[in-house]
Design a protein around this motif. Structure first.
Motif, PDB file in Angstrom:
ATOM      1  N   GLU A 364      49.157 -11.942  77.575  1.00  0.00           N
ATOM      2  CA  GLU A 364      48.673 -11.820  79.107  1.00  0.00           C
ATOM      3  C   GLU A 364      47.963 -10.441  79.427  1.00  0.00           C
ATOM      4  O   GLU A 364      47.113 -10.430  80.203  1.00  0.00           O
ATOM      5  N   GLU A 365      48.261  -9.420  78.634  1.00  0.00           N
ATOM      6  CA  GLU A 365      47.756  -8.171  79.136  1.00  0.00           C
ATOM      7  C   GLU A 365      46.301  -8.239  78.541  1.00  0.00           C
ATOM      8  O   GLU A 365      45.608  -7.754  79.426  1.00  0.00           O
ATOM      9  N   VAL A 366      46.096  -8.799  77.610  1.00  0.00           N
ATOM     10  CA  VAL A 366      44.762  -8.863  77.015  1.00  0.00           C
ATOM     11  C   VAL A 366      44.005  -9.814  77.933  1.00  0.00           C
ATOM     12  O   VAL A 366      42.816  -9.365  78.255  1.00  0.00           O
ATOM     13  N   LYS A 367      44.463 -10.761  78.191  1.00  0.00           N
ATOM     14  CA  LYS A 367      43.781 -11.750  78.966  1.00  0.00           C
ATOM     15  C   LYS A 367      43.680 -11.396  80.515  1.00  0.00           C
ATOM     16  O   LYS A 367      42.302 -11.503  80.901  1.00  0.00           O
ATOM     17  N   LYS A 426      38.277  -0.563  79.321  1.00  0.00           N
ATOM     18  CA  LYS A 426      39.324  -1.034  80.112  1.00  0.00           C
ATOM     19  C   LYS A 426      40.812  -0.784  79.426  1.00  0.00           C
ATOM     20  O   LYS A 426      41.833  -0.286  79.971  1.00  0.00           O
ATOM     21  N   ALA A 427      40.748  -1.198  78.312  1.00  0.00           N
ATOM     22  CA  ALA A 427      42.220  -1.247  77.397  1.00  0.00           C
ATOM     23  C   ALA A 427      42.683   0.343  77.471  1.00  0.00           C
ATOM     24  O   ALA A 427      43.780   0.637  77.489  1.00  0.00           O
ATOM     25  N   LEU A 428      41.700   1.178  77.013  1.00  0.00           N
ATOM     26  CA  LEU A 428      42.084   2.538  77.054  1.00  0.00           C
ATOM     27  C   LEU A 428      42.532   3.324  78.245  1.00  0.00           C
ATOM     28  O   LEU A 428      43.530   3.973  78.333  1.00  0.00           O
ATOM     29  N   ALA A 429      41.935   2.616  79.194  1.00  0.00           N
ATOM     30  CA  ALA A 429      42.219   3.364  80.666  1.00  0.00           C
ATOM     31  C   ALA A 429      43.481   2.858  81.180  1.00  0.00           C
ATOM     32  O   ALA A 429      44.432   3.694  81.616  1.00  0.00           O
ATOM     33  N   VAL A 430      43.996   1.763  80.759  1.00  0.00           N
ATOM     34  CA  VAL A 430      45.526   0.968  80.936  1.00  0.00           C
ATOM     35  C   VAL A 430      46.392   1.815  80.058  1.00  0.00           C
ATOM     36  O   VAL A 430      47.445   2.208  80.463  1.00  0.00           O
ATOM     37  N   ARG A 431      45.915   1.863  78.768  1.00  0.00           N
ATOM     38  CA  ARG A 431      47.014   2.492  77.772  1.00  0.00           C
ATOM     39  C   ARG A 431      47.182   3.913  78.044  1.00  0.00           C
ATOM     40  O   ARG A 431      48.437   4.357  78.020  1.00  0.00           O
ATOM     41  N   ASN A 432      46.318   4.614  78.577  1.00  0.00           N
ATOM     42  CA  ASN A 432      46.622   6.124  79.243  1.00  0.00           C
ATOM     43  C   ASN A 432      47.559   6.175  80.226  1.00  0.00           C
ATOM     44  O   ASN A 432      48.110   7.239  80.621  1.00  0.00           O
ATOM     45  N   THR A 433      48.059   5.056  80.841  1.00  0.00           N
ATOM     46  CA  THR A 433      49.005   4.947  81.795  1.00  0.00           C
ATOM     47  C   THR A 433      50.176   4.805  81.207  1.00  0.00           C
ATOM     48  O   THR A 433      51.297   4.913  82.185  1.00  0.00           O
ATOM     49  N   ARG A 434      50.368   4.273  80.034  1.00  0.00           N
ATOM     50  CA  ARG A 434      51.828   4.300  79.304  1.00  0.00           C
ATOM     51  C   ARG A 434      52.264   5.516  79.114  1.00  0.00           C
ATOM     52  O   ARG A 434      51.585   6.627  79.081  1.00  0.00           O
ATOM     53  N   ILE A 435      53.804   5.589  78.796  1.00  0.00           N
ATOM     54  CA  ILE A 435      54.099   6.766  78.156  1.00  0.00           C
ATOM     55  C   ILE A 435      53.761   6.840  76.941  1.00  0.00           C
ATOM     56  O   ILE A 435      53.611   6.061  76.249  1.00  0.00           O
ATOM     57  N   ARG A 436      53.214   8.344  76.643  1.00  0.00           N
ATOM     58  CA  ARG A 436      52.336   8.561  75.502  1.00  0.00           C
ATOM     59  C   ARG A 436      53.764   8.909  74.364  1.00  0.00           C
ATOM     60  O   ARG A 436      54.545   9.128  74.494  1.00  0.00           O
ATOM     61  N   PRO A 437      53.248   8.720  73.141  1.00  0.00           N
ATOM     62  CA  PRO A 437      53.917   9.097  72.126  1.00  0.00           C
ATOM     63  C   PRO A 437      54.049  10.743  72.131  1.00  0.00           C
ATOM     64  O   PRO A 437      53.112  11.198  72.756  1.00  0.00           O
TER      65      PRO A 437
END
Length: 703
Positions: A364-367, A426-437
């Motif tokens: 769903e995230e990719v969609k 787009k995916a990189l921008a969204v991923r950058n909002t996640r809690i980072r390793p």
């Protein structure tokens, strides 16, 4: 040497191979109840354990003296901050108060960051392997107060760990004489010289091209013809091995070696081990298809992979290789760059207590991100509703070549790549909002050296400014912040003496930097550090270099690193450094040491080329004279850049626009008021030419 192993320990406690999908408990947000002696450490790894109930000490006189005073065995636990199974054992056992109480009562407990003290890690990893046990990290070793090892292993589940520490403690108390005899024999084994252990004292042998043909034949029997790499799982990239195949193919004309290397690079770049959204490679894949990575990202891997893909790009001009190079550089710039130009050492595999959570995607995230391009993106990255890894989780990977898939989707390759690039952004921008390793913010000299070498090779191959800019900043950082009047500092900001791996990698990087940008300051730094390495590390009896300086802390063994692994052996890198500097400075003493090192290791190359692959590359190049290419004149740097775009593993390249005092430039003058190129072999020069095309022809005509 026969080693005595206590059966009460060796039989009962075997290494446990754990499944990939184990996750540790969620990290607590409660106030810290415990604080131990690690609280003032600078290491991110040690600080991760500073609030364990285990009474950890850092390695040093306080802990070692306490063990002697109380006559207690030492538990030495070694790991690093981005190590997934280190985290697992910490949460399961070292945060368990009952287990911690047993450890505190029965042992002096020392935590060690292997990246700060690789010398100790090398010693005790050798010891565990000498015991016939499986090594790995975390590495848990039981040693006597005088630092002799008597048992060890890697990850243990909590129930087994609890039984083990009780058993070890009881053996130390009730069977001390037998245990100490075993420990003394292990200590003697790891202190044995490399010459004795591997038969190097018998003298060296000369290799011929047929020997390398035989070495290649032994390697190709282990190849995976479908997925590239070696036919095993897990799979590590092993850049030195594939670089040897390129060197061998170039020297011998054997195209199958090159084909397998390029297949391997294609499969690695397509797999989930490569971060298609953010660039950079993970440390290894847990499967045989390069699909599911162990998600930690290490600087040393990515630095070497820059060099490998740059060489492949020089050979093929394949756009996908340039894309990989750019992706690594952008990741370094975005996530790993210190403000002064150095690079941090690693990113953790875990975030929010779960391995890979930062990197994986649901259907769903990719969609939602792909919108109208979803069918294309799902096909491109093998995204499924069920998940292509764990249930509902997708690790992005490519299963088809862009040209093939574009045809199937009735798109041009340009249209396909445009859609993918838009999704990635787009995916990189969204991923950058996640809690980072977690970030291991150590800046390690040797690893920065590997990265600098890779950036220089990437600039040579592509001419793109991102590589030049990062390389220039990084070279300045190393030379200004890590090189001192006492020598090389291993870790920025700490009073840590460099090891041979640091000196070797930085010397190599400065030589490569000179051959890319022709700043003689860095070549002279390489020479100065080489002289220090010879003074402090060289063993003239074995014609090899110790891993530690003669000024370093005295340990139970002083080791030499011979075998190439995920990082080439520091001795093999030094052999190449000495060979090149010997030519550039016309220094016979450097050449002699390099030749002797290579000559005596040739015997091992014939026996086990997989683990002497960097040695094999260097030894192979000695079959023919190295091309000495010198450019003088106003356009020397521009012409040199053109030469550097060609894959020429057996050359040195020197250029000057205004004249140089380096010995090889003597009598090298500008002819006919045009930039002049001299191609020489063993200081015997061919006719000077005025363009790089003619120079390349002379290099290729060296037969």
């Amino acid at each position: 040497m026969k080693i005595l192993i206590l059966s009460t320990l060796a039989i009962s406690f075997l290494f446990i191979q754990c499944t990939q999908n184990m996750t540790h408990q969620e990290e607590t947000t409660e106030e810290y109840e415990f604080t131990n002696h690690l609280i003032n450490s600078t290491s991110p790894y040690l600080l991760q354990h500073a609030h364990n109930p285990v009474d950890w000490y850092p390695w040093g006189p306080e802990a070692l003296n306490k063990a002697k005073e109380e006559n207690k065995p030492i538990l030495l636990s070694i790991g690093y901050s981005s190590c997934h199974w280190c985290h697992v054992m910490a949460h399961e056992s070292f945060e368990n108060e009952e287990i911690a109480r047993l450890m505190n009562e029965r042992f002096i407990n020392i935590k060690l960051d292997r990246e700060e003290r690789p010398d100790l890690d090398n010693i005790y990893m050798d010891a565990v392997q000498a015991m016939g046990l499986r090594g790995g990290w975390p590495l848990n070793v039981f040693i006597t107060p005088d630092q002799k090892p008597f048992y060890g292993g890697t990850y243990f589940p909590p129930d087994q760990w609890k039984k083990l520490i009780v058993s070890v403690s009881d053996a130390y108390e009730h069977k001390y004489d037998q245990l100490y005899e075993s420990a003394s024999q292990f200590a003697a084994n790891i202190d044995q010289s490399e010459a004795e252990k591997y038969g190097l004292t018998d003298g060296g042998v000369a290799l011929t091209l047929s020997d390398f043909d035989t070495a290649y034949d032994s390697l190709k029997n282990k190849f995976d013809p479908e997925w590239g790499g070696m036919n095993r799982a897990p799979k590590f990239p092993m850049p030195a091995l594939w670089n040897f195949l390129l060197t061998y193919s170039h020297t011998s004309g054997q195209t199958k070696a090159r084909e397998h290397c390029l297949l391997t690079l294609d499969k690695i770049a397509s797999g989930g081990i490569y971060d298609h959204v953010g660039g950079g490679f993970s440390r290894y894949s847990v499967d045989g298809e390069w699909h599911v990575p162990h998600f930690e990202k290490m600087l040393y891997d990515n630095g070497q992979l820059l060099s490998l893909y740059a060489n492949a790009y020089k050979l093929t001009g394949k756009s996908e290789y340039k894309q990989v190079l750019t992706g690594i550089a952008q990741w370094l710039q975005r996530e790993m760059l210190h403000e002064q130009g150095g690079f941090y050492s690693a990113l953790d595999a875990d975030s929010e207590g779960e391995e890979g959570k930062f990197y994986v995607w649901t259907f769903e995230e990719v969609k939602e991100l792909a919108g109208g391009d979803f069918s294309v993106i799902a096909e491109y990255y093998n995204v499924t509703k069920e998940g292509n890894w764990e249930p509902g989780k997708n690790v992005l990977r490519k299963l088809e070549d862009d040209k093939v898939l574009a045809t199937e989707l009735n798109l041009s390759v340009t249209e396909l790549r445009d859609q993918v690039e838009q999704f990635n952004a787009k995916a990189l921008a969204v991923r950058n909002t996640r809690i980072r390793p977690g970030l291991d913010n150590k800046l390690i000299a040797g690893w920065n050296g590997l990265a600098l070498t890779g950036l220089c090779h990437s600039y040579q191959a592509t001419g793109e400014s991102i590589f030049a800019d990062l390389a220039t900043e990084n070279a300045a950082f190393i030379s200004q912040q890590l090189v001192t009047n006492k020598g090389l500092v291993r870790i920025y900001g700490l009073d840590t003496r460099g090891y041979l791996e640091d000196y070797a990698a930085v010397i190599q990087a400065f030589i490569t930097y000179y051959e890319t940008f022709f700043d003689e300051t860095y070549l002279e730094l390489a020479r100065t550090m080489t002289n220090q390495v010879i003074d402090e590390f060289f063993d003239p009896k074995e014609n090899l270099f110790y891993y530690t300086s003669n000024q370093a802390e005295h340990l139970i063994a002083r080791k030499k690193e011979i075998f190439d692994n995920v990082i080439p052996a520091s001795n093999s890198i030094m052999a190449e450094n000495l060979h090149k500097l010997g030519l550039m400075y016309d220094d016979e003493s450097y050449k002699k040491i390099a030749f002797t090192m290579i000559y005596q290791v040739n015997k091992l190359i014939r026996q086990e080329p997989e683990y002497l692959s960097n040695w094999a590359s260097i030894s192979l190049l000695r079959l023919k004279p190295t091309a000495e290419v010198l450019l003088v004149g106003a356009q020397a740097h521009e012409q040199a850049l053109q030469i550097n775009k060609t894959y020429l593993p057996n050359k040195i390249l020197m250029a000057s626009t205004t004249g140089s005092s380096l010995p090889l430039f003597e009598y090298k003058t500008v002819a006919d008021n045009e930039t002049t190129i001299y191609v020489c072999f063993d200081k015997v020069c061919k006719r000077p030419v005025n363009n790089f095309t003619d120079a390349l022809a002379e290099i290729h005509d060296r037969k």
